[in-house]
Scaffold this motif. Structure first.
Motif, PDB file in Angstrom:
ATOM      1  N   GLY A  57       0.674  -0.788  -0.063  1.00  9.77           N
ATOM      2  CA  GLY A  57       0.071  -0.146   0.211  1.00  9.77           C
ATOM      3  C   GLY A  57       1.162   1.055  -0.273  1.00  9.77           C
ATOM      4  O   GLY A  57       1.523   1.357  -0.162  1.00  9.77           O
ATOM      5  N   LYS A  58      -0.078   2.400  -0.160  1.00  9.28           N
ATOM      6  CA  LYS A  58       0.499   4.085  -0.240  1.00  9.28           C
ATOM      7  C   LYS A  58       0.892   4.363   1.785  1.00  9.28           C
ATOM      8  O   LYS A  58      -0.488   4.451   2.499  1.00  9.28           O
ATOM      9  CB  LYS A  58      -0.041   4.633  -1.165  1.00  9.28           C
ATOM     10  N   GLY A  60       0.408   6.951   4.232  1.00  7.02           N
ATOM     11  CA  GLY A  60      -0.379   8.298   3.596  1.00  7.02           C
ATOM     12  C   GLY A  60      -1.883   7.947   3.114  1.00  7.02           C
ATOM     13  O   GLY A  60      -2.748   8.876   3.283  1.00  7.02           O
ATOM     14  N   GLY A  61      -1.851   6.498   2.952  1.00  3.16           N
ATOM     15  CA  GLY A  61      -3.521   6.064   2.347  1.00  3.16           C
ATOM     16  C   GLY A  61      -3.244   4.535   3.058  1.00  3.16           C
ATOM     17  O   GLY A  61      -4.021   5.130   4.521  1.00  3.16           O
ATOM     18  N   ASP A  62      -3.460   3.516   2.452  1.00  7.42           N
ATOM     19  CA  ASP A  62      -3.343   2.114   3.424  1.00  7.42           C
ATOM     20  C   ASP A  62      -2.429   2.287   4.396  1.00  7.42           C
ATOM     21  O   ASP A  62      -2.946   1.420   5.102  1.00  7.42           O
ATOM     22  CB  ASP A  62      -3.522   1.209   1.869  1.00  7.42           C
ATOM     23  N   SER A  64       0.146   3.738   7.990  1.00  4.37           N
ATOM     24  CA  SER A  64       0.001   4.582   8.646  1.00  4.37           C
ATOM     25  C   SER A  64       1.348   5.113   8.128  1.00  4.37           C
ATOM     26  O   SER A  64       2.956   4.287   8.310  1.00  4.37           O
ATOM     27  CB  SER A  64      -0.438   4.643   9.892  1.00  4.37           C
ATOM     28  N   SER A 104       4.084   6.802  -1.689  1.00  6.40           N
ATOM     29  CA  SER A 104       3.548   7.620  -1.748  1.00  6.40           C
ATOM     30  C   SER A 104       2.467   8.282  -1.740  1.00  6.40           C
ATOM     31  O   SER A 104       1.862   8.034  -2.694  1.00  6.40           O
ATOM     32  CB  SER A 104       4.274   9.048  -1.444  1.00  6.40           C
ATOM     33  N   ALA A 105       0.793   7.974  -1.634  1.00  9.85           N
ATOM     34  CA  ALA A 105       0.003   8.513  -1.400  1.00  9.85           C
ATOM     35  C   ALA A 105      -0.070  10.161  -1.862  1.00  9.85           C
ATOM     36  O   ALA A 105       0.429  10.852  -1.696  1.00  9.85           O
ATOM     37  CB  ALA A 105      -0.912   8.076  -0.391  1.00  9.85           C
ATOM     38  N   ASP A 106      -1.120  10.145  -2.741  1.00 14.15           N
ATOM     39  CA  ASP A 106      -1.208  11.823  -3.294  1.00 14.15           C
ATOM     40  C   ASP A 106      -1.197  13.241  -1.975  1.00 14.15           C
ATOM     41  O   ASP A 106      -2.248  12.844  -1.565  1.00 14.15           O
ATOM     42  CB  ASP A 106      -2.764  12.495  -4.117  1.00 14.15           C
ATOM     43  N   PHE A 108       0.839  13.118   0.290  1.00 11.37           N
ATOM     44  CA  PHE A 108       2.233  12.671   1.518  1.00 11.37           C
ATOM     45  C   PHE A 108       3.639  13.632   0.598  1.00 11.37           C
ATOM     46  O   PHE A 108       4.247  13.255  -0.191  1.00 11.37           O
ATOM     47  CB  PHE A 108       1.773  11.663   1.887  1.00 11.37           C
ATOM     48  N   SER A 140       5.788   6.705  -6.760  1.00 12.92           N
ATOM     49  CA  SER A 140       4.397   6.277  -6.882  1.00 12.92           C
ATOM     50  C   SER A 140       3.919   4.780  -7.035  1.00 12.92           C
ATOM     51  O   SER A 140       2.953   3.875  -6.351  1.00 12.92           O
ATOM     52  CB  SER A 140       3.076   6.703  -8.451  1.00 12.92           C
ATOM     53  N   GLU A 141       5.060   4.231  -6.889  1.00 15.58           N
ATOM     54  CA  GLU A 141       5.157   2.747  -7.064  1.00 15.58           C
ATOM     55  C   GLU A 141       6.045   1.556  -6.488  1.00 15.58           C
ATOM     56  O   GLU A 141       7.077   1.976  -6.872  1.00 15.58           O
ATOM     57  CB  GLU A 141       4.424   1.679  -8.313  1.00 15.58           C
TER      58      GLU A 141
END
Length: 157
Positions: A57-58, A60-62, A64, A104-106, A108, A140-141
């Motif tokens: 996961g990312k 700041g999203g999935d 913490s 990183s989530a958008d 973050f 991004s990934e």
């Protein structure tokens, strides 16, 4: 510091209550670590625990930022395991450079705090010899969907 004056890093790891894992098997065409001259470069290490990816996961999203910091610590231990398997941990003179990648989530922007999980571990183990140059990069990934990846450059004797 001369080799006979340097503390045993293997002993220091035991003193702080951590242990090195088995070297994570490469997931593509590379080796976990390679030595050239007095430097060891590790390949990027993701948070593999007991042969499996600890999280996906990312950040700041999935995932913490606090969880990701712990995963960065795991990546750092995996990198040290690769160094240990190649040249022995006690041959380390200093940690020279740490490069950390954070999926990183958008929006973050806390990548440096995440990669502190690795940097702080190196300080705990190596003290002044664990102080290093560093990059903390948001991406991004990452391979396998990992939230964090860490690679290191280590000076050895």
């Amino acid at each position: 510091m001369s080799e006979d004056m340097r503390p045993s890093w293997t002993q220091r790891i035991q003193e702080i209550g951590v242990s090195l894992p088995a070297v994570a098997a490469p997931v593509a065409a590379y080796v976990p670590a390679i030595r050239t001259g007095s430097l060891v470069y590790t390949s990027g290490q993701v948070p593999i625990v007991d042969g499996a990816l600890a999280a996906t996961g990312k950040v700041g999203g999935d995932v913490s930022p606090e969880e990701a910091k712990q995963h960065a610590r795991t990546c750092a231990l995996n990198a040290l395991a690769a160094v240990d398997a190649l040249v022995g941990l006690d041959s380390v003179v200093r940690i020279v450079k740490v490069v950390g990648f954070v999926a990183s989530a958008d929006g973050f922007t806390g990548q440096p705090a995440v990669i502190n999980g690795a940097s702080e571990l190196f300080g705990e183990i190596f003290g002044e010899a664990g102080q290093h140059a560093r990059s903390a990069v948001g991406v991004s990934e990452l391979p396998l969907g990992a939230p964090v990846e860490v690679e290191i450059i280590v000076e050895v004797d």
